[in-house]
Scaffold this motif. Sequence first.
Motif, short mmCIF file in Angstrom:
data_model
loop_
_atom_site.label_atom_id
_atom_site.label_comp_id
_atom_site.label_asym_id
_atom_site.label_seq_id
_atom_site.Cartn_x
_atom_site.Cartn_y
_atom_site.Cartn_z
N GLU A 1 0.83 -1.20 0.00
CA GLU A 1 0.00 0.00 0.00
C GLU A 1 0.87 1.26 0.00
OE1 GLU A 1 -2.80 -0.46 3.18
OE2 GLU A 1 -3.33 -2.47 2.53
N SER B 1 -6.59 -9.72 0.67
CA SER B 1 -6.74 -8.81 -0.46
C SER B 1 -8.22 -8.62 -0.79
CB SER B 1 -5.98 -9.33 -1.68
OG SER B 1 -4.60 -9.30 -1.40
N LYS C 1 -9.71 -6.20 1.68
CA LYS C 1 -9.22 -4.84 1.43
C LYS C 1 -9.96 -4.23 0.24
CE LYS C 1 -5.73 -3.01 3.66
NZ LYS C 1 -5.82 -2.18 4.73
N ALA D 1 -11.71 -0.86 0.71
CA ALA D 1 -10.88 0.33 0.44
C ALA D 1 -11.46 1.14 -0.70
CB ALA D 1 -9.48 -0.11 0.08
N SER E 1 -4.41 1.33 -2.47
CA SER E 1 -4.60 -0.05 -2.00
C SER E 1 -5.39 -0.88 -3.01
CB SER E 1 -5.28 -0.07 -0.63
OG SER E 1 -6.36 0.81 -0.63
N HIS F 1 -3.58 -4.35 -4.19
CA HIS F 1 -4.19 -5.65 -3.87
C HIS F 1 -4.75 -6.35 -5.10
CE1 HIS F 1 -3.68 -5.73 0.45
NE2 HIS F 1 -3.92 -4.42 0.46
#
Length: 2048
Positions: free
Chosen positions: A865, A899, A902, A906, A911, A915
Amino acid sequence: MELAHSLLLNEEAYNQLGEFQKAEFIFEWLQFLEKLLPVTSRADIRENQKKLVEQLTSLLNNSPGPPTRRLIAKNLAVLYSTGDTFSVYQTIDKCNELIRSKDDSPSYLPTKLAAVVCLGYLYKKLGRILGNSFTDTVGNVLKAMKNAESQGRYEIMLSLQNILNGLGAAAIPCHRDIYKAARSCLTDRSMAVRCAAAKCLLELQNEAVFMWSTDLDSVVTLCFKSFEGSNYDVRLAVSKLLGTVLARALTSKQTTASTRHNFRRVSLEEVMELLGTGFLRGSCGFLRASGDMLKGTSSVSRDVRVGVTQAYVVLVSTLGAQWLERNFSAFLSHILDLVSQSHPKAIQSQTDAIGCRRCVSFILQATVGGLLGEKAQIAAAKEICQAIWKLKKVVDAAMSDSNLETRISTTDVTASQHVLVCALQELGSLIHGLGTTAAPLLQDSSTGVLEVVISLVLHPSISVRLTAAWCLRCIAVALPSYVSLLLDRCIERLSVLKSSPEAVTGYSFAVAALLGAVKHSPLGIPHGKGKVIMTVAEDLLCSASQNSRISLQRTQAGWLLIAALMTLGPAVVQHHLPRMLLLWKCIFPSSPKDLETEKTRGDSFTWQVTLEGRAGALCAIKSFVSHCAGLLTDEVVQRLLPPLPSAVDLLTQLSSINKSYGNSVKTSSTAYRHKLYELLAVLPPKTYEGSFCPVLKELVADLTVPDSQIDASTFLLPPLCHENDLLLLGPLLQDTDHRFIEEQLLLGNSIAGGSLEYDPYSIYEKVAKGDSVPKPLPPVLSVISAATRLFGVMFSHVAESHRLQVLEQLLNSIKQTKGSRQQIVQLNVVSAFSTSLKHLANCKGSLGPEEVRRSALTLVMGALESNNPLLRCAAAECLARLAQVVSDSAFTAGLAQVSFDKLKSARDVVSRTGHSLALGCLYRYLGGIGSTQHLNACVGILYTLSQDSTSPDVQAWALHSLSLIVDLAGPLYHVHVEPTLSLVLTLLLTVPPTYAEVHQSLGRCLNALITTLGPELQGSSTTVSALRTSCLLACAVMQDNPDCLVQAQAISCLQQLHMFAPRHVNLSSLVSCLCVNLCSSYLLLRRAVVACLRQLVQREAAEVSEYAVALVKESREDFTPADVNIREIGLEGALLGLLDKELDQRLCQDIKETLTHMLTSMAVEKLSFWLKLCKDVLAASADFNTVASVDTTQEEETAKADDASVLTSDSDERFHPFSNPRWSTRVFAAECVCKIISQCENAGSAHFDITLAQERKQRDSRDDFLVLHLADLIRMAFMAATDHSDQLRLSGLQTLLIVVRKFAAVPEPEFPGHVILEQYQANVGAALRPAFAPETPPDVTAKACQVCSAWIASGVVSDLNDLRRVHQLLVSSLVKVQAGKEAQSQQYNESTSTMEILAVLKAWAEVYIVAVEKQKNQCDAHNHCLKTAHSAEESYRDVTSSASGLLDLVQADLGTLSKLWLAALQDFALLTLPSEYASQLPAEGGTFYTAETIENARPHYYNSWALILYATALWLTSTGFVIVDPDEGVTNLSRPVTPTTMCQDSSTRPLVKSPEDVNTDRFHLILGISVEFLCSPRSDAAMENIIACLRALQTLFDVPWPRSKIGGDQELGVELLNVLHRLILTRESPDIQLAALEVVRLILFAAQEHVKEKRRSAEVDDGAAEKETLPEFGEGKDTGGLVPGKSLVFATLELCVCILVRQLPQLNPKLTCSPAVQSGKHLLLSEDGIRLVAAALVILSDVPAICSPEGSVSVLPTILYLIVGVLKETAVKLQDGQLPLTVAASLQALKGLLSSPMARAEKSRTAWTDLLRSALVTVLDCWDQVDGLIQELDEVSLLTAVTVFVMSTSPEVTTIECLQNRCIEKFKITLDSKDPLVQYKCYQLLHSIFQHPNKTVSYPYIHSLAPSIVGKLQEAEKAKPENAAELQVIQEGIKVVTALTATAEEEHRPHLVACLLPILISFLLDENALFSATNSAKNLHEFALQNLMQIGPQYSSVFKKLMASSPTMKARLESAVKGNQESIKVKTAKHAKNPGKSSSIQLKTNFL
């Protein structure tokens, strides 16, 4: 989709589709329409025009995507241009209305943009037809631009470009407005808009004069501004604009502007001044800049400098090569001035200076290196030299000024350093590129290249010294002949000037650089140079401490020389190893205590020297480990180890030393650290296990507390990312043509990239691919990269517990730092950890327990990230490697889950990109994670992300990740293919073209999908065809994309499609797309084009080539690539041209492969075209070729001189399609010529037969044959062979060699008895002569020797005087050889003289072999002539004179040659010894090689030994092993060794070797070499070598003395036979097998002689002894047993069986039983097979002769089985009644066997008799096999065999009643045969049996068969013979009866004569009958009459009685005698001269 293929849109179908499919349907229809409109008739278009226009304009409102709107616009434009134009104004108005609309919603935007695009295309196509409407349109569009967003601005700019293009000069009223608008766009925020504006302005400058006159300054400044903050595409576009405008300003003609008063001509100085301003001051205006300049803060931004650099190149390229040649000196001085002291701002800091130097180098390389031909490049190099001389004078003046007050400060001396560095680099790279063609430049003393470069080695600035050294290295690589010379010169100066610090460093740099060049020079340097250098280095190191002023320099220099010496490899280094290890041991303190005392004693200077010295030592050892891995034995490693702990101790002390002494030791300590890390990384980790902890501590400190604040990500990370992932990060990391200068933009502003002065040790290393000079990084960065590498190695070797600590420490250090510093630490740590994972994965190690994994994961996730995209990319890769190393599915699933979570939560770009890439990378190392739900989850998330139109970055990364998954998930992905494909298509149709990165990712996805579908794409089901259509559609969209990389993707997708479904890819449109992009300015696009072409031409070269030419002939307006002239020279020529200009290695390789494929499939059909291409390339350099014109001597007729001069001057001065091609291209052309010849060879014999070729050419003029182009071939070979470039000379000589070999035998039809090549002898001589000049490199001379010998041996020239010229060349080189290895020049490695000497000896050997063979053939021919007639005498004389003449030529030198040949063979024998005998080799080497260069010499010996061996064998046998003893000068005849001389007492032998011993040695030498080679010829051993070796053995055993040696040594014979057996088993070639059989025959013959000799001498010695005790000579002694492995007989039988069974498998009893082999089916053997079988049979029949009687009995059954077997298997009737050759051979063998003395010998007689009877039974049984097969078997062959038995064996064999009866029975059957030929043969055989001397044999036959013969003759009286065959039968019958009469006993003769006479008389004809009789009846009449004339007188009483008793007979006879008296005389005379056919046939079949 098929419904979309109509002129009008199918609205019904359209309305039924869903939203997405509608877009696809529309696109498909528009695409179809685009192809359809140009080919539709005008009437059809007009009919449908209204409807079509409606449909198209209504589509504008449907918010079409970018590709769709472009197609709508194109179609509308075409529609109006081919149809009516009256409604066009309405369309234009409608578009303008759409643009004016006030609707600003995003959904309406596509409609507005579509309208803008439409206007552009309408004006482009229709142009001035549209009258004045354009002013409103342009005004409207410009107004719309004021509040348009970036997409709008982009489209408007492109549209204006199109409008300008269409209107041309008519648009002048709007020019200013457009110019204003474009100016603002040129500095737009959006890069795509800047590019579009640059294109628009480029179009504008065509007509807008003000741009390059009045407003020139402002245009230039504007461009500089545009460069600021630009990306690569903008720099390309704007530099093109800038360069073009300036070129226009320079070249514009005044006339166009004479009306305008304000026009002024711009001079070159002004243009250069303008560009120079941008380069030096950047984009800031002059006023504003001055303020900054006063403060000294401003520094030009790099993008501007790089942009301006590209503009320079565009400017020069636009002006062209000729302009550059004319103005080079002005241009050069300006360019070099950019880095001179007159602009101190540009070079105020080192990084700036390095950046500027790069740019200057790039300008020079791209212009001089890229545009100029070789001649012009040499001129340019001279100019550069002059410039260097000028600068040098300034420096010299400054240096020599001794008055201290006036001495110029050092800054002024170093002022010129950057200029010198650039000039030297360019000079070096020019010479490097020119290769050996630069020789004239260096020989030109007025230029003084070497002088100036060597003098600069002493320049006060270190960077100049290094560059001068590098320039010397370039010269050495280009011209191998200079390496030794330069080395000597530098070493000599180094020794003389070793008290000057500059000289010590400068010359040591030079020597190191030259040593680095040696491995690139094929000819090497003399071995002794290593010793000299080692001595100098030792001397420097030992004397370093004497003088503190230069101790630092001497230490550095000494170690640098040693390190460079290591690159020469193990062969050189092993001699200096002990000395080097000693120095290594001495430089480090031997114990920790010593180190402590060192610390207390030293001051800063001593530490500096010590650290430098130790760094050097570490570097030398590293160089040793990496270049001499072969010497790293355990013992050497043990000696390397002791100093290591001490070195590590010092490493841990460095920080405290730095603290104590401050900055002065800083650089030395950094260098030390760097070199130690580098050394440890290449040593095996086991060796320094003890030091792991301290080293790791230091590494961690280096990574986490970096000295510098430099972001080194662009150096550290790219190697750790996967190359495919780097594509995400934009063009900066990709290969481009501008990589060299663009690299600096990657780095932060504080660093410009590598440069030589950062690490002088890199001067001898190999250069990284694509660099001209090594570019080591600054020390601070090199330490970090070395630390990450070493960390990678060590981390994977430390204990798992230790790993946890290290990781914790690293994590903490990241946490503790802040801001930019934190990012740098994180970057270093991740790259180090990633490297260690790489190592762990490679050695299959594990990471460790759970805690280690957790820390590792934290580390990687943090980086995933990071804000730096490169770090995210590396982290994703690192994550995947982590999963790979842990390899636990639960862990991997956990990673993916993190992942997933996220990505769901996110929202930030960082990110999401990191990911999403991580998901794709995980697949890469685990090849699909296996579970479908995991795949579904991944795909689902990535689908969503890829449609996130707010962030193109996220889309690009998600799609890239998706492409990885598609590629790696394999078959699991099939369910997702359709949805993915539709997603890709949707995005392609909707994503704006300005987001190129998204399109590139889409391209990768498509490529992966096509690969996944694979061959399924060929299918015909609806789903497959829908998928295929979608793929093709997607490719079409991508082809239309403005971004070049997307176009490259499209091409590679089409390439994939073409591989899987070739029928569905439209080849012509693909080829046109490829041709258009062949010269793109984007390297990756060119690569894609050529890679695609390479694949296409493998399948359909001819089609591709035709399409390319057809396309250019149609010449559509969009096809105008400047450099490609396909119309004239075809695609092939265009590719050759591109090959010449292209610098990228990979691309050049692909072009070569493409051309080779095209050549293989088309050269024969388009022969003239290909030859012309090659000739043009080779001839383009002919003007440059100051050929050594043929120095014809006086007595040569002028014709020959003219011949050669025609070759040298290129008569037609017409335009060459290839201007000055580079030497490498010419070499390729010469190789192509050789390939063309070999293609023609495979194509048919007409290419090498002039009569046939001319005939076929007359029949069809389109046919073309190679032989008709012979003059061209010779000319091309001549041009190449006499060039300046050595490589080209080698290729030329090779071509000449092939031409001579292939055409030597082609006869000249106009002059019978001559060959076609004869007329070219002057040219061949002229091509060869320069290669023997003294300064020619040995490899060229060696090749020329080969051509000489081929030419002499080919027999083309029969006149000896003509041959002498070439022969003289060989003689001159022989003189050189005789001088021996001492006299060889010390220029190259000793092994090169070995190569040359062996080439000369091999050439002579070949000539000698041919001379001997010719003479042998002529002797045979002569003997043959004598047999036949005497008329041929004269012609024979001519022939022999030439052959013996050739032999005489060699004879003069034979004495010398034979010695040299034997010496070479002795060397070869030594070199082939296994390695364990190495200690026994002579210490000083052999005759022609030195001990040190033994490895390099080996291949040359392997190359030439075989012919030398054969020649030596011929010579030895020609002298019959008679030796001329040089001391006595007396000829000693060496007697054959008989048993009596063998046991002489050895002690009486003299010490001097007797001739006998010398001979024995030579015999064993030849035999040994042959056996050694034939035992195991390497699989790649040449056929010629094996044949030559076997021929040598044949020759050897042709003479009695060697035969006596092999005959007397049975073991030797057996061994040889076993070797030959193995050879026959492993080599299928019939030539080899026949040659081997011939050797076998000779060995057997030798054994026979030996046995005979023993028997004879036994009889002689054994006068008194009893006969019974005579020992049995021969094998098998008295038991008859043969021991396999020891027995010669057994070995021979094995070998023969092997040959026979291979040819006739039915002979193998094992096989015969199996059903596979049908017995009785007859095989027809090939000609070679027949020859092999015959040879084997000859050998078999000889075997009993070397056996004892008992032995013969044991082998006889086998031999008989085989001989009779061959007879059985091959006795098949042939058409002409001839015997098959194998049958003839087996009968011959049978005869030989049956008449063997063993059959009569008392000990073996009975056994032989039994066996021979059985054999006869076997033969007789052949008849009775199967009724069906009788007709197939040849009765004659079998009868002959029976006859052979009857005639050749002792009577007891065949006279047993049962056998005799069967034989007679067979004859009876055959006598009744219907076939006259069979009858005739049967009579012949009986004739011989009847005459058998033994009555018991012949009588039974006579009694049984004579009556039936007489009966047959009596019948013939009634049925007269019909034809010649029947006549022959009757004649033969009469002969048999006549013979019988002669052999009968007295009392029976009258009866027989009484039978015979009536028969004869009955054959006579009376006069009337004679006229009308047939030919055969007449002949019979004459024959009968003749016989009567003979028999009458012989048996007169019987004759008279008969005549008296039968008056009719008497009358008949008398009339015949009278009537024919006259004619008989004539005919008998004729008959005597010309014996009939019968006799000749008898010759052939007379086995008896």
